[in-house]
Design a protein around this motif. Sequence first.
Motif, PDB file in Angstrom:
ATOM      1  N   PRO A  98       0.817  -1.215   0.000  1.00  0.00           N
ATOM      2  CA  PRO A  98       0.000   0.000   0.000  1.00  0.00           C
ATOM      3  C   PRO A  98       0.852   1.267   0.000  1.00  0.00           C
ATOM      4  N   TRP A  99       0.203   2.402  -0.139  1.00  0.00           N
ATOM      5  CA  TRP A  99       0.907   3.683  -0.060  1.00  0.00           C
ATOM      6  C   TRP A  99      -0.019   4.717   0.552  1.00  0.00           C
ATOM      7  N   GLY A 100       0.567   5.861   0.951  1.00  0.00           N
ATOM      8  CA  GLY A 100      -0.231   6.895   1.586  1.00  0.00           C
ATOM      9  C   GLY A 100      -0.676   6.494   2.984  1.00  0.00           C
ATOM     10  N   VAL A 101      -1.858   6.943   3.368  1.00  0.00           N
ATOM     11  CA  VAL A 101      -2.383   6.643   4.703  1.00  0.00           C
ATOM     12  C   VAL A 101      -2.437   5.138   4.948  1.00  0.00           C
ATOM     13  N   ALA A 102      -2.742   4.377   3.914  1.00  0.00           N
ATOM     14  CA  ALA A 102      -2.867   2.919   4.054  1.00  0.00           C
ATOM     15  C   ALA A 102      -1.546   2.253   4.412  1.00  0.00           C
ATOM     16  N   ALA A 103      -0.409   2.961   4.195  1.00  0.00           N
ATOM     17  CA  ALA A 103       0.904   2.365   4.477  1.00  0.00           C
ATOM     18  C   ALA A 103       1.386   2.651   5.890  1.00  0.00           C
ATOM     19  N   ARG A 104       0.652   3.441   6.631  1.00  0.00           N
ATOM     20  CA  ARG A 104       1.066   3.736   8.009  1.00  0.00           C
ATOM     21  C   ARG A 104       1.112   2.455   8.832  1.00  0.00           C
ATOM     22  N   THR A 107       3.172  -0.017   8.451  1.00  0.00           N
ATOM     23  CA  THR A 107       3.671  -1.185   7.732  1.00  0.00           C
ATOM     24  C   THR A 107       5.188  -1.109   7.603  1.00  0.00           C
ATOM     25  N   ASP A 108       5.815  -2.253   7.434  1.00  0.00           N
ATOM     26  CA  ASP A 108       7.255  -2.307   7.213  1.00  0.00           C
ATOM     27  C   ASP A 108       7.542  -2.010   5.745  1.00  0.00           C
ATOM     28  N   ARG A 109       8.764  -1.527   5.493  1.00  0.00           N
ATOM     29  CA  ARG A 109       9.160  -1.278   4.104  1.00  0.00           C
ATOM     30  C   ARG A 109      10.481  -1.989   3.851  1.00  0.00           C
ATOM     31  N   PRO A 110      10.436  -3.282   3.537  1.00  0.00           N
ATOM     32  CA  PRO A 110      11.667  -4.066   3.418  1.00  0.00           C
ATOM     33  C   PRO A 110      12.528  -3.684   2.227  1.00  0.00           C
ATOM     34  N   ASP A 111      11.930  -3.140   1.181  1.00  0.00           N
ATOM     35  CA  ASP A 111      12.738  -2.774   0.023  1.00  0.00           C
ATOM     36  C   ASP A 111      12.094  -1.591  -0.694  1.00  0.00           C
ATOM     37  N   TYR A 112      12.858  -0.968  -1.589  1.00  0.00           N
ATOM     38  CA  TYR A 112      12.327   0.155  -2.344  1.00  0.00           C
ATOM     39  C   TYR A 112      11.170  -0.324  -3.215  1.00  0.00           C
ATOM     40  N   GLY A 113      10.091   0.401  -3.165  1.00  0.00           N
ATOM     41  CA  GLY A 113       8.908  -0.017  -3.895  1.00  0.00           C
ATOM     42  C   GLY A 113       7.895  -0.701  -2.995  1.00  0.00           C
ATOM     43  N   GLY A 114       8.295  -0.921  -1.731  1.00  0.00           N
ATOM     44  CA  GLY A 114       7.357  -1.488  -0.770  1.00  0.00           C
ATOM     45  C   GLY A 114       6.448  -0.394  -0.234  1.00  0.00           C
ATOM     46  N   PRO A 115       5.833  -0.610   0.906  1.00  0.00           N
ATOM     47  CA  PRO A 115       4.931   0.391   1.459  1.00  0.00           C
ATOM     48  C   PRO A 115       5.615   1.751   1.580  1.00  0.00           C
ATOM     49  N   ALA A 116       4.974   2.802   1.130  1.00  0.00           N
ATOM     50  CA  ALA A 116       5.534   4.150   1.190  1.00  0.00           C
ATOM     51  C   ALA A 116       4.446   5.119   1.617  1.00  0.00           C
ATOM     52  N   ILE A 117       4.590   5.715   2.789  1.00  0.00           N
ATOM     53  CA  ILE A 117       3.603   6.694   3.229  1.00  0.00           C
ATOM     54  C   ILE A 117       3.635   7.903   2.305  1.00  0.00           C
ATOM     55  N   VAL A 118       4.847   8.389   2.025  1.00  0.00           N
ATOM     56  CA  VAL A 118       5.016   9.501   1.089  1.00  0.00           C
ATOM     57  C   VAL A 118       5.660   8.956  -0.185  1.00  0.00           C
ATOM     58  N   PRO A 119       4.900   8.797  -1.259  1.00  0.00           N
ATOM     59  CA  PRO A 119       5.449   8.208  -2.484  1.00  0.00           C
ATOM     60  C   PRO A 119       6.349   9.189  -3.233  1.00  0.00           C
ATOM     61  N   THR A 120       7.257   8.653  -4.039  1.00  0.00           N
ATOM     62  CA  THR A 120       8.102   9.477  -4.889  1.00  0.00           C
ATOM     63  C   THR A 120       7.340   9.844  -6.151  1.00  0.00           C
ATOM     64  N   THR A 177      -7.855   5.070  -6.658  1.00  0.00           N
ATOM     65  CA  THR A 177      -8.122   6.148  -5.719  1.00  0.00           C
ATOM     66  C   THR A 177      -7.583   7.427  -6.337  1.00  0.00           C
ATOM     67  N   THR A 178      -7.590   8.501  -5.583  1.00  0.00           N
ATOM     68  CA  THR A 178      -6.945   9.736  -6.022  1.00  0.00           C
ATOM     69  C   THR A 178      -5.915  10.139  -4.986  1.00  0.00           C
ATOM     70  N   TYR A 179      -5.009  10.977  -5.380  1.00  0.00           N
ATOM     71  CA  TYR A 179      -3.959  11.424  -4.451  1.00  0.00           C
ATOM     72  C   TYR A 179      -4.545  12.098  -3.206  1.00  0.00           C
ATOM     73  N   PRO A 180      -5.474  13.047  -3.342  1.00  0.00           N
ATOM     74  CA  PRO A 180      -6.034  13.657  -2.127  1.00  0.00           C
ATOM     75  C   PRO A 180      -6.677  12.649  -1.193  1.00  0.00           C
ATOM     76  N   GLU A 181      -7.359  11.651  -1.747  1.00  0.00           N
ATOM     77  CA  GLU A 181      -8.007  10.640  -0.906  1.00  0.00           C
ATOM     78  C   GLU A 181      -6.957   9.776  -0.200  1.00  0.00           C
ATOM     79  N   ALA A 182      -5.956   9.343  -0.946  1.00  0.00           N
ATOM     80  CA  ALA A 182      -4.959   8.430  -0.392  1.00  0.00           C
ATOM     81  C   ALA A 182      -4.024   9.108   0.603  1.00  0.00           C
ATOM     82  N   MET A 183      -3.840  10.436   0.475  1.00  0.00           N
ATOM     83  CA  MET A 183      -2.888  11.162   1.322  1.00  0.00           C
ATOM     84  C   MET A 183      -3.581  12.039   2.355  1.00  0.00           C
ATOM     85  N   ASP A 184      -4.856  11.860   2.555  1.00  0.00           N
ATOM     86  CA  ASP A 184      -5.604  12.690   3.490  1.00  0.00           C
ATOM     87  C   ASP A 184      -5.001  12.620   4.892  1.00  0.00           C
TER      88      ASP A 184
END
Length: 231
Positions: A100-106, A108-121, A141-148
């Motif tokens: 997951p990414w954004g709020v949904a990634a809070r 979670t572990d991030r074992p490697d690049y491309g894994g869960p990212a709260i703030v995506p590149t 989803t949309t960015y505003p929804e995912a990063m709320d």
Amino acid sequence: MTDDTYETLAETEADTAGLMAGKHITVDELATELSAIELRLRQLARAVEVPATPVELVDIIKSLRSNASSLRETGDQMGFLARIVAGDVPLVTTFPNGAPWGVAARGTDRPDYGGPAIVPTVWQLLKLASDATRPGFGETTTYPEAMDGIGIGWESKAASVRRRRERDAAVAVEVLRLPCATCDATDGQQCKTKTGWAADNAHVGRQRQAEALVDERLGYLGENPVLVPDA
């Protein structure tokens, strides 16, 4: 360059108020500024085709146009990113590996690049947008929804590195202002060995005291900033 020159350059670099209408620059403003710089470079390249003095500037012209092309590509990407962050572009809710990414990634572990990212590149967002155009890829989803709720007090890795550099530079200045209880070095003097040799590194007590004073002044807790300026 002298220390005063570096200080002046740093102050000039920090004067970013003219780049944005609000407290922080938007991606849309970034895209527009890049477009303006790109156009300026192309104008310069055209202008120096016939300079006031007979100097062959063909290599400079090629360099200006090459840099302009790179800026055009980056500016176009930022323009599309501006549409993404505005919520105009659908994004898939997970990366290809299901992370997951954004709020949904809070949390979670991030074992490697491309894994869960709260703030995506930016590259991850472009990939999420691209995947959303593929039929049957999954929920969007949309960015505003995912990063709320994300973004308050946040700064980029580049800002963190710069502020760490500034903190270390301030400590290096502060340490020479303090007397050293171990070797009796005074204001402006480097620490010395028992045989009188000057040392690049200060004794631990002097270094620790300098770090404590700077960290209190800049708002650091250990090596980490307590607050992000202007957040």
